[in-house]
Each structure stands twice: as structure tokens, then as C-alpha cells.
Design a protein around this motif. Structure first.
Motif: not given
Length: 286
Positions: A12-19, A125-129, A232-237, A262-267
């Protein structure tokens, strides 16, 4: 020597940050209403679209990253003369880790001196991030791949993951928890609390009566023996409940940084709408 850092979309990594941080991300796929969607890239499936469809009865399925995708990535990196550190999703929850291991063996047959390190975080999720973030810090400070691995190896077994889930049937449908656990969690006004165990599997570890009690229980579980100043705190919708939890965590003087995302689509496909996740490093192994 600089090295490549790789993770997957279950982080669930922020893909902009990852880039921006030169972190490569490979994506699992989601099958939704007969269509297969990517979870990485400009045309990726968003959690917003997925969860809206789930609210109307859609039952998505996810697929692991295949061996060929990993092999192509590893070959590209190795042929460029670089090493790679893959911070991977829990092997207990997906075959993605094993796909990477198999791909590494194929590439090493051709490039026996290549350095391809694959680490099973037994996290998600964000634990992995967060583990990816720590690896990036080591690399930016001039550390080696071995240095980054040592940091992640120290933190990952102590990474606490807590999910507050509205409907356990999503996890049951994906084979992540038993039917019995789903039935018990579905009792009226019972809010199940799911954690990731030491072996990387999901466990229903607590049940709270009502959302407020569940939030308080989750916060207590995170703060008990906290070893780091970041949560870190993640949320679905629903972002608002996540922000409420974040504000309560910021009241603790031991915590100096609370990251919300946010949680990504896979999780999200597995935990469903209404889910909140909380992640932090404890003093003791899980």
C-alpha cells in the motif's frame, strides 16, 4: 554501492513517494466482475472504485505476481550491474514471495555473481511500507544492501499489525481466516480485531463490543511495549475514523510521527469496506 529497493503493491505504498525515493513496485492483479486490473501504474485500479463495487456486492479476487514478471525485473537490474533488495509481502498470505524466489534461482543460473536479496517480511500494508522506508533511509545514508537487510531483519519480527474489520466474510472468502472465525466475528455489535502473527498469518486475537471499544483496544495493543516513535494508520473507504485514531495516538508523548494513508486495492479486496489498520514496532517479537 547503491542498490535497487523493490516492493509490491500489497505494501500500500504511496506510488508517487516510491518514484521520488527510487523504490520500484511490482503489482499483484485484481479480478473484478470478469476484468483483470493492474494495481501499479497510471491506469491501475483504485481502492475507491473497488470498494464502491464491493459495497454493491462485488467479490474481487487477487492474483500473485508471477515468476516471469520477477525474472524480467531481476534480469534488467542484474544486467545493469546492480544489486536488488526485495522487501516482500508475507509468504503465508500470498505465493508472491515464492514466485520471487523461483525467479531469483533462474537468474542466478545465468548470473551466479548477482546479488538478489529477497526478504519475507511476514507483514503487509503500511507495516511493509515502513520497512521499505527504513531500507531507503539506510541507502540514502550511504549504507550497503547488507546494512539495509540487517535493519529490516531487526524490525520486521517486531512489526505489529492490527486490523479492525467490519465484515470477516471477505477474509474467509479469500481463504485468509476460517469460516468459524468469520461467523463469530459476524455476531451483532462485535468488532473483530485481526493481527498478523509471527508466521505471517492472520489471526483473530480479540473481539470488542462496538466500534469505540474496538478502537480503544487497538490503541492499547499498539501502545503496550511500543519501541518506536512512529505509528502508521491505514483506512479502506473511511478516512475520518483513521484520523480520529491518529489524533488519539498523537496525544501520547512517546509518539512523534503518525502517518495516515489508504489501503491499496489488493489488501482492500480481502479486508473489505470499513477496515482500519494500525502498524507499529514493538519491543518484543510478535
Amino acid at each position: 554501492m547503491k542498490f535497487k529497493i523493490l516492493t509490491d503493491s500489497t505494501s500500500d505504498i504511496d506510488q508517487t513517494w516510491a518514484q521520488e525515493q527510487a523504490v520500484d513496485v511490482l503489482g499483484l492483479t485484481v479480478q473484478l466482475e470478469g476484468v483483470t486490473y493492474e494495481t501499479v501504474g497510471p491506469d491501475r485500479l483504485t481502492s475507491t472504485v473497488l470498494l464502491e463495487k464491493m459495497n454493491h456486492g462485488a467479490k474481487p479476487q487477487t492474483s500473485q505476481i508471477n515468476v516471469g514478471t520477477f525474472e524480467a525485473y531481476f534480469r534488467q537490474v542484474v544486467e545493469a550491474g546492480q544489486a536488488v533488495f526485495y522487501v516482500a509481502f508475507s509468504s503465508t498470505l500470498s505465493g508472491t514471495y515464492q514466485s520471487a524466489v523461483m525467479a531469483r534461482e533462474v537468474v542466478l543460473d545465468d548470473f551466479p555473481q548477482a546479488e538478489i536479496v529477497i526478504y519475507d517480511t511476514k507483514a503487509a500494508s503500511l507495516g511493509q511500507t515502513y520497512l521499505v522506508m527504513k531500507a531507503v533511509e539506510v541507502r540514502e545514508a550511504g549504507g550497503s544492501l547488507a546494512d539495509a537487510l540487517a535493519v529490516v531483519e531487526d524490525l520486521a519480527p517486531r512489526m505489529r499489525t492490527i486490523f479492525l474489520v467490519d465484515d470477516l466474510n471477505h477474509l474467509m472468502r479469500g481463504g485468509r481466516i476460517s469460516k468459524t472465525s468469520a461467523i463469530i466475528g459476524g455476531l451483532v455489535n462485535i468488532k473483530p480485531i485481526i493481527t498478523i502473527a509471527r508466521d505471517g498469518s492472520l489471526q483473530s486475537t480479540a473481539k470488542a463490543r462496538g466500534s469505540k471499544k474496538a478502537v480503544s483496544t487497538a490503541i492499547d495493543m499498539i501502545l503496550d511495549g511500543l519501541a518506536d516513535d512512529t505509528v502508521l494508520v491505514a483506512y479502506a473507504d473511511q478516512e475520518e475514523p483513521a484520523q480520529v485514531i491518529a489524533e488519539r495516538l498523537r496525544e501520547n508523548p512517546q509518539i512523534t510521527r503518525v502517518l495516515v494513508g489508504p489501503l491499496g486495492p489488493v489488501i482492500s479486496a480481502h479486508v473489505g469496506p470499513g477496515t482500519i489498520g494500525v502498524f507499529a514496532v514493538g519491543k518484543e517479537e510478535r
